[in-house]
Scaffold this motif. Structure first.
Motif, PDB file in Angstrom:
ATOM      1  N   ILE A   1      -9.362  -2.778   0.840  1.00  0.00           N
ATOM      2  CA  ILE A   1      -8.146  -2.056   0.720  1.00  0.00           C
ATOM      3  C   ILE A   1      -8.721  -0.578   0.759  1.00  0.00           C
ATOM      4  O   ILE A   1      -9.673   0.116   0.343  1.00  0.00           O
ATOM      5  CB  ILE A   1      -7.826  -1.797  -1.176  1.00  0.00           C
ATOM      6  CG1 ILE A   1      -6.899  -3.033  -1.181  1.00  0.00           C
ATOM      7  CG2 ILE A   1      -6.492  -0.985  -1.259  1.00  0.00           C
ATOM      8  CD1 ILE A   1      -5.654  -3.767  -0.283  1.00  0.00           C
TER       9      ILE A   1
ATOM     10  N   VAL B   1      -3.069  -0.847  -5.815  1.00  0.00           N
ATOM     11  CA  VAL B   1      -2.452  -1.735  -5.242  1.00  0.00           C
ATOM     12  C   VAL B   1      -2.328  -3.142  -6.042  1.00  0.00           C
ATOM     13  O   VAL B   1      -1.310  -3.744  -6.104  1.00  0.00           O
ATOM     14  CB  VAL B   1      -3.154  -2.339  -3.826  1.00  0.00           C
ATOM     15  CG1 VAL B   1      -2.895  -3.545  -3.201  1.00  0.00           C
ATOM     16  CG2 VAL B   1      -3.081  -0.847  -2.820  1.00  0.00           C
TER      17      VAL B   1
ATOM     18  N   LYS C   1       0.925  -1.343  -0.201  1.00  0.00           N
ATOM     19  CA  LYS C   1      -0.044   0.051  -0.051  1.00  0.00           C
ATOM     20  C   LYS C   1       0.828   1.399   0.094  1.00  0.00           C
ATOM     21  O   LYS C   1       0.582   2.197  -0.574  1.00  0.00           O
ATOM     22  CB  LYS C   1      -0.909  -0.009   1.177  1.00  0.00           C
ATOM     23  CG  LYS C   1      -2.056  -0.949   1.326  1.00  0.00           C
ATOM     24  CD  LYS C   1      -2.823  -0.935   2.555  1.00  0.00           C
ATOM     25  CE  LYS C   1      -4.165  -1.999   2.317  1.00  0.00           C
ATOM     26  NZ  LYS C   1      -4.679  -1.806   3.861  1.00  0.00           N
TER      27      LYS C   1
END
Length: 155
Positions: free
Chosen positions: A155, A122, A103
């Motif tokens: 995410i 990502v 990340k």
């Protein structure tokens, strides 16, 4: 305006090729240009960094330096402290990254990636991890990509 684009090692540009031959004929103070480039790229030590020198006015020798973002592979290698990726990705592992490290690289590279959001960024960085032979939290990056796409990892 004249633009000279090149890759330099962070903080270690020199007046030799490729900068010297490209900028020398324009009459710029090469020592000062190199000093400015090295100052702007020092945080990327050990990585190849894209640099553009725009000569705004050759008569006054005014220029600007634009520093790009290093390649994703270079950012991953720096983040993991490895020198190179695995030579045989199926057989050897170059390193293991955490999802947080992935990340972090995605965030620093975000402006240069094609993705619309962090999830896409990502996924792109995970693609580079595959190429380098880097696992993510002990898993194959392709498996992590599937888990993200399926919603198993947020995410």
């Amino acid at each position: 305006m004249v633009a000279v684009k090149t890759m330099v090692e962070g903080g270690k540009a020199t007046t030799g090729p490729p900068l010297g031959p490209a900028l020398g004929p324009l009459g710029l103070n090469l020592g000062q240009v190199v000093k400015d480039i090295n100052e702007k790229t020092k945080n990327f030590a050990g990585m190849q960094v894209p640099v553009t020198v725009n000569v705004i006015d050759p008569a006054t020798k005014k220029y600007e330096i634009i520093v790009g973002v290093p390649p994703t592979s270079a950012l991953l290698k720096k983040e993991l402290g490895i020198e190179k990726g695995a030579s045989k990705k199926k057989e050897k592992i170059a390193g293991n990254a955490t999802l947080e490290q992935i990340k972090k690289v995605a965030e620093s590279k975000r402006s240069a990636l094609l993705s619309y959001n962090m999830k896409g960024a990502v996924l792109e960085v995970l693609g580079s991890a595959v190429s380098l032979g880097i696992t993510v939290d002990g898993r194959d990056p392709k498996e992590v990509q599937k888990m993200i796409k399926n919603g198993e990892i947020e995410i």
